[in-house]
Design a protein around this motif. Sequence first.
Motif, PDB file in Angstrom:
ATOM      1  N   GLU A   1     -38.270 -37.006 -46.687  1.00 59.43           N
ATOM      2  CA  GLU A   1     -39.309 -37.715 -45.816  1.00 59.43           C
ATOM      3  C   GLU A   1     -38.827 -38.489 -44.691  1.00 59.43           C
ATOM      4  OE1 GLU A   1     -41.641 -37.753 -48.178  1.00 59.43           O
ATOM      5  OE2 GLU A   1     -40.686 -36.909 -49.158  1.00 59.43           O
ATOM      6  N   LYS A   2     -37.785 -38.339 -43.348  1.00 57.25           N
ATOM      7  CA  LYS A   2     -37.218 -39.062 -42.748  1.00 57.25           C
ATOM      8  C   LYS A   2     -37.576 -37.991 -41.307  1.00 57.25           C
ATOM      9  CE  LYS A   2     -34.106 -41.807 -44.338  1.00 57.25           C
ATOM     10  NZ  LYS A   2     -32.370 -42.247 -44.343  1.00 57.25           N
ATOM     11  N   PRO A   3     -38.281 -38.033 -40.152  1.00 54.67           N
ATOM     12  CA  PRO A   3     -38.214 -37.667 -39.483  1.00 54.67           C
ATOM     13  C   PRO A   3     -36.779 -37.122 -39.172  1.00 54.67           C
ATOM     14  CG  PRO A   3     -38.720 -39.593 -38.560  1.00 54.67           C
ATOM     15  CD  PRO A   3     -37.938 -39.580 -39.858  1.00 54.67           C
ATOM     16  N   PHE A   4     -36.932 -35.629 -38.740  1.00 59.51           N
ATOM     17  CA  PHE A   4     -35.408 -35.194 -38.091  1.00 59.51           C
ATOM     18  C   PHE A   4     -35.013 -34.658 -36.518  1.00 59.51           C
ATOM     19  CE2 PHE A   4     -32.971 -30.906 -39.999  1.00 59.51           C
ATOM     20  CZ  PHE A   4     -32.312 -31.036 -39.907  1.00 59.51           C
ATOM     21  N   LEU A   5     -34.421 -34.751 -35.917  1.00 58.94           N
ATOM     22  CA  LEU A   5     -34.027 -33.802 -35.230  1.00 58.94           C
ATOM     23  C   LEU A   5     -32.700 -32.979 -35.486  1.00 58.94           C
ATOM     24  CD1 LEU A   5     -34.011 -34.056 -32.092  1.00 58.94           C
ATOM     25  CD2 LEU A   5     -32.349 -36.217 -31.854  1.00 58.94           C
ATOM     26  N   CYS A   6     -32.265 -31.793 -34.870  1.00 58.20           N
ATOM     27  CA  CYS A   6     -31.848 -31.280 -35.472  1.00 58.20           C
ATOM     28  C   CYS A   6     -31.092 -30.367 -33.746  1.00 58.20           C
ATOM     29  CB  CYS A   6     -32.577 -30.073 -36.363  1.00 58.20           C
ATOM     30  SG  CYS A   6     -31.472 -28.212 -36.698  1.00 58.20           S
ATOM     31  N   VAL A   7     -30.213 -30.795 -34.072  1.00 60.67           N
ATOM     32  CA  VAL A   7     -28.878 -30.230 -32.826  1.00 60.67           C
ATOM     33  C   VAL A   7     -28.045 -29.687 -33.069  1.00 60.67           C
ATOM     34  CG1 VAL A   7     -29.104 -32.406 -32.058  1.00 60.67           C
ATOM     35  CG2 VAL A   7     -27.377 -31.411 -33.168  1.00 60.67           C
ATOM     36  N   ILE A   8     -28.146 -28.109 -32.155  1.00 60.68           N
ATOM     37  CA  ILE A   8     -27.698 -26.670 -32.439  1.00 60.68           C
ATOM     38  C   ILE A   8     -26.528 -26.078 -31.684  1.00 60.68           C
ATOM     39  CG2 ILE A   8     -27.871 -23.486 -33.011  1.00 60.68           C
ATOM     40  CD1 ILE A   8     -30.728 -24.418 -34.123  1.00 60.68           C
ATOM     41  N   GLY A   9     -25.482 -25.536 -31.332  1.00 61.01           N
ATOM     42  CA  GLY A   9     -24.980 -25.757 -30.234  1.00 61.01           C
ATOM     43  C   GLY A   9     -24.084 -25.585 -30.348  1.00 61.01           C
ATOM     44  N   HIS A  10     -22.745 -25.905 -28.734  1.00 57.70           N
ATOM     45  CA  HIS A  10     -21.713 -26.602 -28.810  1.00 57.70           C
ATOM     46  C   HIS A  10     -21.188 -27.295 -28.082  1.00 57.70           C
ATOM     47  CE1 HIS A  10     -19.443 -22.743 -31.131  1.00 57.70           C
ATOM     48  NE2 HIS A  10     -20.363 -22.679 -31.509  1.00 57.70           N
TER      49      HIS A  10
ATOM     50  N   LEU B   1     -26.130 -27.468 -35.840  1.00 61.53           N
ATOM     51  CA  LEU B   1     -25.211 -26.536 -36.658  1.00 61.53           C
ATOM     52  C   LEU B   1     -23.836 -26.826 -35.610  1.00 61.53           C
ATOM     53  CD1 LEU B   1     -28.370 -25.912 -37.278  1.00 61.53           C
ATOM     54  CD2 LEU B   1     -27.394 -24.186 -38.932  1.00 61.53           C
ATOM     55  N   CYS B   2     -23.461 -25.852 -36.233  1.00 60.47           N
ATOM     56  CA  CYS B   2     -22.547 -24.971 -35.251  1.00 60.47           C
ATOM     57  C   CYS B   2     -21.586 -26.489 -34.603  1.00 60.47           C
ATOM     58  CB  CYS B   2     -22.717 -24.020 -34.031  1.00 60.47           C
ATOM     59  SG  CYS B   2     -23.119 -22.620 -34.226  1.00 60.47           S
ATOM     60  N   CYS B   3     -20.637 -26.565 -33.764  1.00 56.82           N
ATOM     61  CA  CYS B   3     -20.104 -27.330 -32.828  1.00 56.82           C
ATOM     62  C   CYS B   3     -20.366 -28.405 -32.536  1.00 56.82           C
ATOM     63  CB  CYS B   3     -18.704 -26.653 -32.158  1.00 56.82           C
ATOM     64  SG  CYS B   3     -17.741 -25.277 -33.173  1.00 56.82           S
ATOM     65  N   THR B   4     -21.821 -28.588 -31.949  1.00 56.71           N
ATOM     66  CA  THR B   4     -22.017 -29.744 -31.645  1.00 56.71           C
ATOM     67  C   THR B   4     -22.171 -30.540 -32.995  1.00 56.71           C
ATOM     68  OG1 THR B   4     -23.639 -28.405 -30.034  1.00 56.71           O
ATOM     69  CG2 THR B   4     -24.487 -30.727 -30.451  1.00 56.71           C
ATOM     70  N   ALA B   5     -22.827 -30.112 -33.939  1.00 55.88           N
ATOM     71  CA  ALA B   5     -22.769 -30.708 -35.129  1.00 55.88           C
ATOM     72  C   ALA B   5     -21.137 -31.919 -35.607  1.00 55.88           C
ATOM     73  CB  ALA B   5     -22.678 -29.832 -36.847  1.00 55.88           C
ATOM     74  N   ILE B   6     -20.576 -30.439 -35.367  1.00 56.34           N
ATOM     75  CA  ILE B   6     -19.257 -31.399 -35.435  1.00 56.34           C
ATOM     76  C   ILE B   6     -18.780 -32.620 -34.635  1.00 56.34           C
ATOM     77  CG2 ILE B   6     -16.393 -30.662 -35.876  1.00 56.34           C
ATOM     78  CD1 ILE B   6     -16.423 -28.188 -36.884  1.00 56.34           C
TER      79      ILE B   6
ATOM     80  N   GLY C   1     -24.497 -27.229 -41.010  1.00 52.99           N
ATOM     81  CA  GLY C   1     -23.409 -25.954 -41.211  1.00 52.99           C
ATOM     82  C   GLY C   1     -23.294 -24.809 -40.971  1.00 52.99           C
ATOM     83  N   SER C   2     -23.392 -23.746 -40.292  1.00 54.95           N
ATOM     84  CA  SER C   2     -22.485 -22.632 -39.757  1.00 54.95           C
ATOM     85  C   SER C   2     -23.749 -22.639 -38.629  1.00 54.95           C
ATOM     86  CB  SER C   2     -22.025 -21.894 -40.173  1.00 54.95           C
ATOM     87  OG  SER C   2     -22.470 -21.139 -40.899  1.00 54.95           O
ATOM     88  N   MET C   3     -23.540 -21.297 -38.085  1.00 55.53           N
ATOM     89  CA  MET C   3     -24.851 -20.230 -37.175  1.00 55.53           C
ATOM     90  C   MET C   3     -25.435 -19.781 -38.527  1.00 55.53           C
ATOM     91  SD  MET C   3     -24.386 -17.720 -34.050  1.00 55.53           S
ATOM     92  CE  MET C   3     -26.142 -16.764 -33.365  1.00 55.53           C
ATOM     93  N   SER C   4     -24.822 -19.140 -39.511  1.00 53.14           N
ATOM     94  CA  SER C   4     -25.436 -18.628 -40.350  1.00 53.14           C
ATOM     95  C   SER C   4     -26.807 -19.408 -40.976  1.00 53.14           C
ATOM     96  CB  SER C   4     -25.137 -17.614 -41.371  1.00 53.14           C
ATOM     97  OG  SER C   4     -24.381 -19.056 -42.109  1.00 53.14           O
ATOM     98  N   LYS C   5     -27.315 -20.819 -40.738  1.00 50.17           N
ATOM     99  CA  LYS C   5     -27.931 -21.468 -41.162  1.00 50.17           C
ATOM    100  C   LYS C   5     -28.933 -21.936 -40.624  1.00 50.17           C
ATOM    101  CE  LYS C   5     -26.155 -22.645 -45.239  1.00 50.17           C
ATOM    102  NZ  LYS C   5     -24.585 -22.202 -45.821  1.00 50.17           N
ATOM    103  N   GLU C   6     -29.129 -21.037 -38.261  1.00 49.30           N
ATOM    104  CA  GLU C   6     -30.111 -21.161 -38.294  1.00 49.30           C
ATOM    105  C   GLU C   6     -31.574 -21.239 -38.003  1.00 49.30           C
ATOM    106  OE1 GLU C   6     -28.760 -20.337 -33.473  1.00 49.30           O
ATOM    107  OE2 GLU C   6     -26.723 -21.639 -34.357  1.00 49.30           O
TER     108      GLU C   6
ATOM    109  N   ALA D   1      -4.941 -25.982 -41.349  1.00 50.68           N
ATOM    110  CA  ALA D   1      -5.426 -26.519 -40.581  1.00 50.68           C
ATOM    111  C   ALA D   1      -6.593 -26.023 -39.842  1.00 50.68           C
ATOM    112  CB  ALA D   1      -4.631 -26.665 -38.819  1.00 50.68           C
ATOM    113  N   VAL D   2      -7.647 -26.456 -39.961  1.00 50.07           N
ATOM    114  CA  VAL D   2      -9.021 -25.727 -40.147  1.00 50.07           C
ATOM    115  C   VAL D   2      -9.805 -26.475 -38.867  1.00 50.07           C
ATOM    116  CG1 VAL D   2      -9.570 -25.060 -42.394  1.00 50.07           C
ATOM    117  CG2 VAL D   2     -10.383 -27.316 -41.491  1.00 50.07           C
ATOM    118  N   THR D   3     -10.576 -25.570 -38.164  1.00 51.54           N
ATOM    119  CA  THR D   3     -11.793 -25.921 -36.650  1.00 51.54           C
ATOM    120  C   THR D   3     -13.031 -25.183 -37.840  1.00 51.54           C
ATOM    121  OG1 THR D   3     -11.405 -23.924 -35.374  1.00 51.54           O
ATOM    122  CG2 THR D   3      -9.930 -26.307 -35.617  1.00 51.54           C
ATOM    123  N   GLY D   4     -14.083 -25.846 -36.654  1.00 53.02           N
ATOM    124  CA  GLY D   4     -15.167 -25.156 -36.790  1.00 53.02           C
ATOM    125  C   GLY D   4     -15.748 -24.939 -38.186  1.00 53.02           C
ATOM    126  N   CYS D   5     -16.489 -23.672 -37.409  1.00 52.31           N
ATOM    127  CA  CYS D   5     -17.939 -22.959 -39.364  1.00 52.31           C
ATOM    128  C   CYS D   5     -16.147 -23.427 -40.438  1.00 52.31           C
ATOM    129  CB  CYS D   5     -18.327 -21.350 -38.702  1.00 52.31           C
ATOM    130  SG  CYS D   5     -19.448 -22.417 -37.799  1.00 52.31           S
ATOM    131  N   GLY D   6     -15.703 -22.163 -40.339  1.00 51.75           N
ATOM    132  CA  GLY D   6     -14.616 -22.868 -41.488  1.00 51.75           C
ATOM    133  C   GLY D   6     -14.533 -24.115 -41.898  1.00 51.75           C
TER     134      GLY D   6
END
Lengths: 804, 170
Positions: free
Chosen positions: A239-248, A274-279, A298-303, A546-551
């Motif tokens: 229901e809300k406006p959604f700004l989606c950012v993608i990248g690193h 999505l991807c690391c900008t998200a993190i 989520g990860s790039m596979s969700k782009e 220890a974890v990072t990124g899409c994993g």
Amino acid sequence: MSKLTTGSFSIEDLESVQITINNIVGAAKEAAEAEEIGPMGPTPFPGLASYRDDWNLVLLDRYEPVITPMCDQCCYCTYGPCDLSNNKRGACGIDMAGHNGREFFLRVITGTACHAAHGRHLLDHLIETFGEDVPLDLGQSNVLTPNITITTGLSPKTLGELKPAMEHTEEQLTQLLATVHAGQESSEIDYDSKALFSGSLDHVGMEISDIVQIAALDFPKADPEAPLVEIGMGTIDKEKPFLCVIGHNVAGVTYMMDYMEENDLTDKMEIAGLCCTAIDLTRYKEADRRPPYAKVIGSMSKELKIIRSGMPDVIVVDEQCVRGDIVPEAQKLKIPVIASNAKIMYGLPNRDNQDVDATIEELKSGAIPGCVILDNEKLGELTIRLTQEMHPIRKAEGFREIPSDEQLKEWVDKCADCGACYLACPIELDIPEAMKFAKEGDYSYLEDLHDACVGCRRCEQVCKKEIPILSVIEKASQKLIAEEKGWMRAGRGQVSDAEIRAEGLNLVMGTTPGIIAIIGCPNYIGGSKDVYYIAEEFLKRNYIVAVTGCGAMDIGMYKDEDGKTLYEKYPGGFECGGLLNNGSCVSNAHITGAAEKVAGIFASRTMEGNLAEIADYTLSRVGACGLAWGAFSQKASSIGTGCNILGIPAVLGAHSSKYRRALIAKTYDESKWKVYDARNGEEMPIPPAPEFLLTTAETWQEAIPMMAKACIRPSDNSMGRSIKLTHWMELHEKYLGERPKDWWKFIRNEADLPLAKRADLLKVLEADHGWEIDWKKKKIISGPKIKFDVSAQPTNLKRLCKEA
Amino acid sequence: MVDTTKNTKLFTSYGVTTSKAINPDMAAKMISKAKRPLFVVGTGVLQPELLDRAVKIAKKANLPIAATGSSLPGFLDKDVDASYINLHQLGFYLTDPKWPGLDEKGNYDMVIVLGFKKYYINQVLSGTKNFSSVKAISIGRDYIQNATMSFGNISKEDNYAALDELIENL
Ligand code: SF4
Ligand code: SF4
Ligand code: SF4
């Protein structure tokens, strides 16, 4: 004049002329070197040959490059294309092994360049915004920059002091890139040595990228309690406006978040990525733990999946891991695309010099599908305002709705069962079979494909019936997608010195059986739950994960029977049984950094300019193994190769065989399994461990025992060896059905044997291997090829030996 | 008889050499002629229809099995000679004439592969193809370019039928 690094001077006769020197290339390094004090290893500011003879060729002698060409041909220059099959030589003289070394090396320097360029962008941007003197406050650490320090010898304390390390990386990258030219390097082994060097530089570039943002943007600072953030496609409030950012690269996003906060919009719209900008957007200003509001999709596979869902009202892209077809895909659903980084401009018009109102009008009207905005202030205002204005427009026009049930049926009915999509799908999903069941009204087969599908669209490209197969899968999976909601711990940053001191002994003694690092992209074999299973198995067994990124993202997507994610169940510290999310991909430098710190802080080894010795320590003593299960990007090959030069083996998913190279040792060749004892320089035999530096596994079930085995190190003491063997043997039995055949090779005396099975295993040693056992004392009298000496100091570096 | 030589469209690798498409009787003949063959099975073989046939092939041609990935549990109670080894590692060892093999009796001259993701087996076989003289025969449902000989791209059902024919001809 070369001694002058900054300052200004006027030329007297020309009074209006003033020249300002901000920096002279090379001068910063010179000044840094002149100031150097304290101990220093042999390789500060290394060049192409610095690690070659002393370390890289030592590694490559045991861990031999395994070449699996992607193609028999070389199409590199105009002498060609040349047929190199069966290791023939091309017209320029290079052979297939050399050419494939070059091809892999090219992937590695591409990845290194991505991180280094990212680091440079952030460093310049943050210095311009906050000044050179921002201190590198990264948490409780004295060793702030382990990767920079072992590489350059420097220990920078402020943003400005990072410049020499940045310059060094850039300079060496140019040298490395030059060797790709036809008619330069032709030796496969030298390309591998150069790839290893590039990998080490990659961790410098990543380290710079992450520490500058931690220091200047107030990210969590070595914080085990970093907040939990929401993750998953199902977390977005439609229901809300959604700004989606993608990248690193988080630089631009901080302006959007600031604008939202200044205008009191944080609960009136959605910002998710999505991807690391998200993190990284979920780390922004979280050092003081304000309530997080940014989300992770989520990860790039969700782009493509998120775009096809119609949910985003505006998409902003920055750099790396961003699809090339976002503009045409978004255009179909009237989603404006803003490119915010000069690395990806998509052919869009630049609107930096136009006022924001006019640009919003252009975009709203659809006159342009998107634009480039590199001015961050403008970007912040425009993207937020545009998102709010697009939302009602797109809603009214029905663009936020996914395809109807009728439409889905129509598409499914068109399928001719030709099988072309199955052949094209990189995950080998049986789409034709799922379509067949869907025609009969059973959509569950299509739903099953959603998790494994990486959203690449290859299937659609080959479908002669022009069925938008990806949309079919996603429509059929709506219920699943709505339930995709999990938790992830916002990236915590480095491992603190205090954590290293507390845990170092356990790691070296083996009471903490190892560090498992789960990193990388989403090109998995079986589906996104693979990494969850792996993380869970090792956490239950008290490994440090220890974890990072899409994993890191995928691990947070799943819950146990009680509805808890692993992040909620396990502590976030660098401790036995801890699950640390270090952060985005560039935070991988903190994982290698932790291993380096174990050598530096715990074992008091000189870190400055001393890569080989630090790496040798890790390879001999610190049980660590990486997993890049879905490595898809070139950055994955540079990260992994960086781990390898630092003595950390890595297991990759089956897709990564397409990177054309692995580093595997011959377990059967005894001449490869010898090291020196640093006390006297004598050769000492070691068990075949770890048996690879880089290899692939076929299933997550196979990867688990492989990784447990890779944590066994030559200098394990008996307690550590027995604990590590217990885990490995149990895991091998659990997933591969029987006891491993080579377990006995790791036994040096009875104390090495897994405690619970000691008597049973002694019998096997006697019966199957002819070892002599004193049954009264339950002792091994003879048999083992390898002696155990508590005070032995195994090393691969002859120069570290007393008698050398 | 199933014609397994028809659809030889490539999936991943490219370049000048592609494997020869063969029918099951020819595959059986080649396997029977090999001096030291090794049956390499991937995790995909755990599907019951494939597992059953894989066991029959191993028994009839008296082939030792290299069970890669997590396929070994499928063979443990089947009275066949199966050992676990990682596929990438196996691919590398096959290129070394000094490798003692799974039974310490030396390297192999032929591998017969079944039950893999096509991109994975194709990639690993690109190493053996270019850097060894080991012959590879792929008897799965996908055309594998980097094998020496391979069935074409066929349906699951045709693959089962082809394997049955192969078993008969062994
Ligand atoms: S670089 Fe060498 S091998 Fe490659 S196409 Fe040119 S001549 Fe042939
Ligand atoms: S979009 Fe999904 S189903 Fe289609 S080819 Fe790619 S991975 Fe396979
Ligand atoms: S390519 Fe299209 S028509 Fe052919 S099987 Fe796949 S979905 Fe059906």
